[in-house]
Write an enzyme that holds these catalytic residues in place. Sequence first.
Site, PDB file in Angstrom:
ATOM      1  N   LYS A 148      24.327  -7.633 -13.907  1.00 48.06           N
ATOM      2  CA  LYS A 148      25.683  -8.215 -14.811  1.00 48.06           C
ATOM      3  C   LYS A 148      24.841  -8.337 -16.274  1.00 48.06           C
ATOM      4  CE  LYS A 148      27.288 -11.493 -13.198  1.00 48.06           C
ATOM      5  NZ  LYS A 148      28.718 -11.719 -12.518  1.00 48.06           N
ATOM      6  N   ARG A 192      25.836 -17.620 -14.166  1.00 49.14           N
ATOM      7  CA  ARG A 192      26.105 -16.990 -13.218  1.00 49.14           C
ATOM      8  C   ARG A 192      24.224 -16.625 -12.740  1.00 49.14           C
ATOM      9  NH1 ARG A 192      31.724 -14.628 -13.189  1.00 49.14           N
ATOM     10  NH2 ARG A 192      32.142 -15.672 -15.454  1.00 49.14           N
ATOM     11  N   GLY A 217      28.634 -11.996  -3.585  1.00 50.21           N
ATOM     12  CA  GLY A 217      29.175 -12.497  -2.816  1.00 50.21           C
ATOM     13  C   GLY A 217      27.310 -14.287  -2.338  1.00 50.21           C
ATOM     14  N   MET A 225      24.954 -15.021  -4.070  1.00 48.25           N
ATOM     15  CA  MET A 225      23.969 -15.883  -5.542  1.00 48.25           C
ATOM     16  C   MET A 225      25.863 -17.194  -6.289  1.00 48.25           C
ATOM     17  SD  MET A 225      21.620 -14.967  -5.416  1.00 48.25           S
ATOM     18  CE  MET A 225      20.760 -16.465  -6.555  1.00 48.25           C
ATOM     19  N   ARG A 269      29.836  -2.572 -13.595  1.00 50.35           N
ATOM     20  CA  ARG A 269      28.986  -2.427 -12.888  1.00 50.35           C
ATOM     21  C   ARG A 269      29.230  -1.143 -12.665  1.00 50.35           C
ATOM     22  NH1 ARG A 269      28.295  -7.200  -8.515  1.00 50.35           N
ATOM     23  NH2 ARG A 269      31.057  -6.824  -7.905  1.00 50.35           N
ATOM     24  N   HIS A 294      35.823 -10.668  -0.482  1.00 54.21           N
ATOM     25  CA  HIS A 294      34.894 -10.571   0.373  1.00 54.21           C
ATOM     26  C   HIS A 294      34.710  -9.344   2.025  1.00 54.21           C
ATOM     27  CE1 HIS A 294      30.821 -11.692   2.751  1.00 54.21           C
ATOM     28  NE2 HIS A 294      30.194 -11.540   1.454  1.00 54.21           N
ATOM     29  N   ARG A 325      15.905  18.197  24.825  1.00 52.40           N
ATOM     30  CA  ARG A 325      14.894  17.879  25.844  1.00 52.40           C
ATOM     31  C   ARG A 325      15.525  17.582  27.599  1.00 52.40           C
ATOM     32  NH1 ARG A 325      16.630  13.334  21.310  1.00 52.40           N
ATOM     33  NH2 ARG A 325      18.691  15.341  21.437  1.00 52.40           N
ATOM     34  N   ARG A 329      11.774  21.863  25.049  1.00 50.49           N
ATOM     35  CA  ARG A 329      10.637  21.424  25.434  1.00 50.49           C
ATOM     36  C   ARG A 329      10.507  21.368  27.205  1.00 50.49           C
ATOM     37  NH1 ARG A 329      10.345  15.460  23.645  1.00 50.49           N
ATOM     38  NH2 ARG A 329      12.029  14.977  25.105  1.00 50.49           N
ATOM     39  N   GLU A 377       1.998  14.517  18.740  1.00 54.17           N
ATOM     40  CA  GLU A 377       3.049  13.620  19.293  1.00 54.17           C
ATOM     41  C   GLU A 377       1.795  12.635  20.203  1.00 54.17           C
ATOM     42  OE1 GLU A 377       5.641  13.432  22.019  1.00 54.17           O
ATOM     43  OE2 GLU A 377       5.004  14.847  23.304  1.00 54.17           O
ATOM     44  N   SER A 421       5.888  20.836  15.962  1.00 53.02           N
ATOM     45  CA  SER A 421       6.495  19.823  16.010  1.00 53.02           C
ATOM     46  C   SER A 421       6.293  18.479  16.140  1.00 53.02           C
ATOM     47  CB  SER A 421       7.641  20.159  17.308  1.00 53.02           C
ATOM     48  OG  SER A 421       8.942  19.595  16.842  1.00 53.02           O
ATOM     49  N   GLY A 458       5.902  14.542  17.319  1.00 56.51           N
ATOM     50  CA  GLY A 458       6.754  14.022  17.637  1.00 56.51           C
ATOM     51  C   GLY A 458       6.685  12.760  16.987  1.00 56.51           C
ATOM     52  N   THR A 459       7.742  11.922  16.122  1.00 51.92           N
ATOM     53  CA  THR A 459       7.374  11.247  15.228  1.00 51.92           C
ATOM     54  C   THR A 459       7.471   9.775  16.350  1.00 51.92           C
ATOM     55  OG1 THR A 459       9.282  11.241  14.145  1.00 51.92           O
ATOM     56  CG2 THR A 459       7.237  12.231  12.920  1.00 51.92           C
ATOM     57  N   ASN A 460       8.457   9.890  17.180  1.00 55.22           N
ATOM     58  CA  ASN A 460       8.271   8.530  18.017  1.00 55.22           C
ATOM     59  C   ASN A 460       7.234   8.011  18.176  1.00 55.22           C
ATOM     60  OD1 ASN A 460      11.666   8.952  16.997  1.00 55.22           O
ATOM     61  ND2 ASN A 460      12.021   9.702  18.647  1.00 55.22           N
ATOM     62  N   ASP A 461       6.522   8.870  19.589  1.00 57.39           N
ATOM     63  CA  ASP A 461       5.747   8.965  19.794  1.00 57.39           C
ATOM     64  C   ASP A 461       4.368   8.696  19.260  1.00 57.39           C
ATOM     65  OD1 ASP A 461       6.889   9.119  22.486  1.00 57.39           O
ATOM     66  OD2 ASP A 461       6.418  10.698  23.257  1.00 57.39           O
ATOM     67  N   CYS A 508      10.838  16.334  14.797  1.00 56.09           N
ATOM     68  CA  CYS A 508      11.825  16.571  15.776  1.00 56.09           C
ATOM     69  C   CYS A 508      12.188  15.152  16.341  1.00 56.09           C
ATOM     70  CB  CYS A 508      12.036  17.385  17.669  1.00 56.09           C
ATOM     71  SG  CYS A 508      10.321  17.136  17.815  1.00 56.09           S
ATOM     72  N   TYR A 517      11.036  22.702   8.651  1.00 60.32           N
ATOM     73  CA  TYR A 517      12.235  21.934   8.882  1.00 60.32           C
ATOM     74  C   TYR A 517      12.209  20.737   9.697  1.00 60.32           C
ATOM     75  CZ  TYR A 517      10.969  22.791  14.235  1.00 60.32           C
ATOM     76  OH  TYR A 517      10.835  23.043  15.005  1.00 60.32           O
TER      77      TYR A 517
END
Lengths: 892, 892
Positions: free
Chosen positions: B26, B96, B105, B107, B352, B468, B574, B630, B758, B777, B779-782, B844, B864
Amino acid sequence: MTKWVYSFGNGAAEGRADMRNLLGGKGAGLAEMANLGLPVPPGFTITTEVCTHFYERDKTYPDGLDAEIAAALAAVEKTLGLKFGDPGNPLLVSVRSGARASMPGMMDTVLNLGLNDDTVQGLARKSGDERFAYDSYRRFLQMYGQVVLGIEHHHFEQLIEEHKLDAGVVLDTELTAEDWRTLVSAFKDVIRSETRRPFPQDAHDQLKGAIDAVFGSWMNPRAVTYRRLHQIPSDWGTAVNVQAMVFGNMGDDCATGVAFTRDPATGVNELYGEYLVNAQGEDVVAGIRTPQRLTLASKEASRSPLPAMEEVMPDVFAELCKVRRTLEDHYRDMQDIEFTVERGQLWMLQTRTGKRTAQAALKIAVSLVEEGVIDKNEAIRRIEPASLDQLLHPMLDPSAKTTVLAHGLPASPGAASGKVVFSADEAEWLAGRGEAVILVRVETSPEDIHGMHAARGVLTTRGGMTSHAAVVARGMGRPCVAGAGDLKVDYETRTISVRNNKIEAGDVITINGSTGEVILGEVPTIQPELSGDFATLMGWADALRKLGVRANAETPADARAARNFGAEGIGLSRTEHMFFEADRIDSMREMIMADEETGRRAALAKLLPMQRADFAELFRIMRGLPVTIRLLDPPLHEFLPKTDAEFAEMARVSGKDVGEIRSRTHALHEANPMLGHRGCRLGITYPEIYEMQAVAIFEAAIAVAKETGKPPEPEIMVPLIATRREFDILREMVDRVAKAAMDKAGVKIPYHVGTMIELPRAALLAGEIAESAEFFSFGTNDLTQTVFGLSRDDAASFIGAYQRLGVLKQDPFVTIDTEGVGELIRIASERGRATRPDLKVGICGEHGGDPASIRFCREVRLDYVSCSPYRVPIARLAAAQAELEDAGTGTA
Amino acid sequence: MTKWVYSFGNGAAEGRADMRNLLGGKGAGLAEMANLGLPVPPGFTITTEVCTHFYERDKTYPDGLDAEIAAALAAVEKTLGLKFGDPGNPLLVSVRSGARASMPGMMDTVLNLGLNDDTVQGLARKSGDERFAYDSYRRFLQMYGQVVLGIEHHHFEQLIEEHKLDAGVVLDTELTAEDWRTLVSAFKDVIRSETRRPFPQDAHDQLKGAIDAVFGSWMNPRAVTYRRLHQIPSDWGTAVNVQAMVFGNMGDDCATGVAFTRDPATGVNELYGEYLVNAQGEDVVAGIRTPQRLTLASKEASRSPLPAMEEVMPDVFAELCKVRRTLEDHYRDMQDIEFTVERGQLWMLQTRTGKRTAQAALKIAVSLVEEGVIDKNEAIRRIEPASLDQLLHPMLDPSAKTTVLAHGLPASPGAASGKVVFSADEAEWLAGRGEAVILVRVETSPEDIHGMHAARGVLTTRGGMTSHAAVVARGMGRPCVAGAGDLKVDYETRTISVRNNKIEAGDVITINGSTGEVILGEVPTIQPELSGDFATLMGWADALRKLGVRANAETPADARAARNFGAEGIGLSRTEHMFFEADRIDSMREMIMADEETGRRAALAKLLPMQRADFAELFRIMRGLPVTIRLLDPPLHEFLPKTDAEFAEMARVSGKDVGEIRSRTHALHEANPMLGHRGCRLGITYPEIYEMQAVAIFEAAIAVAKETGKPPEPEIMVPLIATRREFDILREMVDRVAKAAMDKAGVKIPYHVGTMIELPRAALLAGEIAESAEFFSFGTNDLTQTVFGLSRDDAASFIGAYQRLGVLKQDPFVTIDTEGVGELIRIASERGRATRPDLKVGICGEHGGDPASIRFCREVRLDYVSCSPYRVPIARLAAAQAELEDAGTGTA
């Protein structure tokens, strides 16, 4: 061009002792004895490379092997003036396996090879003993049939039993030459009907079959099991030894025996062994006849009624003593030898480094240093660290009142109590369920190995000190009483009868392998004295090693044991173990059940004085040594009840509703507790828990400081750190609590705050974490689980297959995986020390007591290992050995 | 010396637009507008550094701040010829907050500050309107009491209601100057009794109190929640803007309004906004009165009965249009502005960058490129990738028959169905249990944010397009229908009445935020067209990006969606998902229940044709693109029944005993399934399973090759590799199966065998694994689970606390932890490529669709990313942005 066959005999040999990998242990020993001028029947060794070739090339032999065998055989013929397959003047040979590592009883042997319907007559003529010749022939047929042709031995034994019945005699020795001749004919019929081919009369065909059988037996299931248990790679292969026969069974001036150049049980420097007069080859080891002692002293000590060799054959005995000295001087170590006496002439059939108990190994190593034969470093190198375990465990309390059922031979020292079982399978099954068992057998055979491994101790009613049971039990470090002939074992009814007593399967007995006693029931034990040779050797090890050794301990008993075993501090005190005790678990559960922080604080307030007393006691016991205390680690649900009965009990104690308890338990349930809400995650989400522990630590330290005038130096360890911020939050709490306690008491306690490194992320971010952590301790159990993505609890279902398939060379929970887990340890140490050069780095997973892992710890320059109290001496020795390896110091 | 206060107004300013971090959004906007010569009431901004100082130094202010404020205030006085606190000629100000990032809304604001018992009379005199003066004073007392002094607003409102009752009037506007004067007095009494101190009459004390309150509000729970949801660091701080008051409520030549320089819902290039005649400050945003349109066109389009500003105040409207052009030319983007008209004079109070829907963002970005204002790279940069999600989800099927209950304003586009809930807490609670909910409120307030976040859509019965609810819903990408005045909400009975219908809590409704329709029940949806601006922008993105984008898909529907969304292949199929279907689960269970390999093979034989058909269909749909398959990953117990009913059903189907099924299930139970017998461990211990899958892949590929004349190029992916040997064993199997299938069919299928990375160990040993794996590949979850030692399922119990405490800056399962997990990805890529330079490397895990993670993937030069089909466009755009960031390309 590769040489496949090595000859020996006649005071010379093509091989040497250091060609063990190529010639196998037995072949190398025979060659070396021949080189030393000892009396060795001539023969030759077919190398282990032939075995490797055999398995790599679809069970075929290398080109040129036949010619080399023929030449070597011709040399033997020439030396002895005999001819293989010659009816007039037949050469007979033995064919035995001989792998690089000793595998007792695992490989097969054929004796008297070369006998056939013609040569047996030549043998009869030359020996002047027709009965001996046909007895030899039938033994050959039996062994060949069994080992080479795969015919079950009961086929032969049944014929002998029937023949004895017909002849109206009881003992084999009562059978005549004619009887044996008849049986030889019957045996040949069995072979023909079982194999649908006649028994091979041609000596060369026999030899070929026997060599095939030895190589073939390398892959039999027993051998595979033994190698797996002893971590022997299967590509080592076995050699085959073909050697001219000498006969210990040609009459009363003949004998066969085995001996150790020192006592393999105690290590005392005396010739130790047994022999049988007029017996062949394997009769001693097989334990069928109870053998006689070699020395008079030993005969007297064992109260044996049978005469010693020293009395019966004094000349041969004197020569044997000379051989003993020659071999010890040459090998600079205790030897295990086999010999045969043929008509008063001593022949050496084997020498190898003798297996021994840990106690004997210590005595021998220390004695050899005192005798000036080896140096201290060599002595240190000679002791297998894991074997020390045998010395550390409790021994029978000599003041206990016991009911001794029988005395047998003290075949493998140590004491063990357990339920009686009568088969190896039963032993394995019950042991797998956590039961202590004693395997009781008339005699053991290679088929029993897995049961001996599973049992706490082994008891046999037949066989001597060098019987299969005795040798194998000593190798495994299992207590063994052998040849307890007063006991009558009935496999059928699964009972042991002894005088008026009847012991049934499942009854508890105790055996004392150091005295030969078999005792009814369980006997109380006491802690062993760790003095004498043990103390001497450990002193040498301690002087050498640079790696510190601490213990994982939380109970006063464990802490005292750790000090007794030489621990230089506590490297891991798992505080959660303190909460499981009966008087505490209720408060712990009350804390977990509380909905609000205030409720938790109230329950923790009850735990505080107990925890404080625990720590004070640890500080007192470990006075002057560092004590590392790990804050609460396991997820809270581990403290909650599991069974309906426990739920009800907890409801009763806590006054809470069972439903409420169940629902809290349910709410705390985790899909993967190993990766769940535990370790510092608890400390951050329930700060009051760790705060109570910190208060307890500092109040205890202050109290002990006032008591003793010397403040303890606690090391407070935060588990399961993944981010530096976690550590900072908790370190701030510890510092705050420490300051408050010290200010209040007006006492200064030097302390350190550090962390476990047990998650890959912590290892990678170690540089950052070391900015505020003063020490690292690798929790290699969890680190192995996360690096491999492998739950220790769940791995059992496939880890066996993984080892069989060579996916895992060793169980990574036993020996550190140096490639994966090890790389993270290396990374974390380097990064941590780059940030903080004086960072103290240790390891407190179970790997801390594993010699191979200790070697790795030294390699990456950790400051200390911490292990269970009973493994502390093992770690001390392994650390010294790691130092020797690291320095590359040569032998003296 | 640090400058703490920046003045603006009178056609100049000390600040600039690019000082947003220091002055807040602001403050920077006000300064820039002043510099542009736009009519801005004079004032000054207290910087965000003061806020940071305030929280870092125990809530104290920097030295010299007071003096700087006094000087800035004096400058305002001088500009306007007024004096702060002067009864005769009083300067009134607004106070303000203004943070760096817009926090609508969240602040607090105080208007009319400077009024007291004396100055109110000066205001009355100067304005010639006593009623206005006392109304202003009571508003000030109300706001100050509430915001600064923390008095609940019902205290004041109750007094007004009571007074109206006494006076016999209904509307506030009917109250006279005298009424307000009486209420002012009553309000001061409330303040005195609630705070035990009199209302501060001194204007400077008022100002100090208001500044304190703004800084204090930075840490109120709503603000903290908002920041957490929007990942705004709390150390950014807020600025405070103190600005001379202008009044939109001095009569009918006064007004107040908000506008967007383009339509924020559609992006169409038209002035878009609302105003209220004779209203003050926040009245528009608060949604209490229904506002009027600015343009005639918009008035007509919305069938509003109220006159547009274009009609009522044509001069002011013309000036506003000029301001709009000035601001767009200057900022080169759509602006969100606030203005007040005081007696015919336009004053700008804020500008803004305007929030907009994804659709509008696309239209605006593409239009600005067409208008030559920005270049394509800037257009790409301007679209928040995650916002595209709004465009991809199904929209209501226009051909569906629907019961429209009411029409409201199309406040935030998109459609959503769900159960009606009436409170934010209920919305959060039900959504947490997986229910789709629509939050229905008369109007929303900052307290409702968490419920709006949890809901699928928001419906209000009051308020306009800039209320709002509308602003927040658009920001969150939630569909919203606002001001649906025909609906009567009764919180008490939890019902909505509309004509003859009554909707109860839990009933399902559908809202269409693009049309404003409120519909009974659930409405069928269709796939959106991805053309127009979307296609244009994605075309630019595709031309720019180097990172490939594939999809995780196994069903034909997902594969088709993936292609439709522009996926360049399947990166993860999968296969286990294929086994859960009704006709297959029985065979799968039969396989698991089998004791022996033969039984398993029989069951697998039934699965083979189905699996083959699955693969064939995938190959057909993805023709010309790579398909990564897989092999089976989850532990077998995941396929077994869980409940008693399921056990019974399985017993019925399989003909097995329930007890047997239970015991097998029990035997397969794992303590930590995530670290258990799964992935390639299954493939190695039950080779027949993977073998069946390999057969299915190659037979399917061969069939499709024959059908189409072009062989598919399957990539076979082995999960959960920890050692190279595991991979080798399975690669050998795949090669063998491939050869057999190809030989048999006489067709050549080009294929690749690679592995998931993984586990930390696989990442560390990547160099070795790449010797035989053709692609990786991640396996970033595991990998995240193992690197952190953190189970995704179990983390919920503490991850909230971890984020609050700053242990985790972001959820590592959403955005890759670049320090820990990222380092292993880097290590593995480098080592893998060092061994095999042409190694294809992708990711993946679910991170593949997360823009921040995609940036990291590009940074470490992956080939990729693969993500869920619905995130493919997001990934395409994020990949293009990563390219821009990577190249460091400047804006046009």
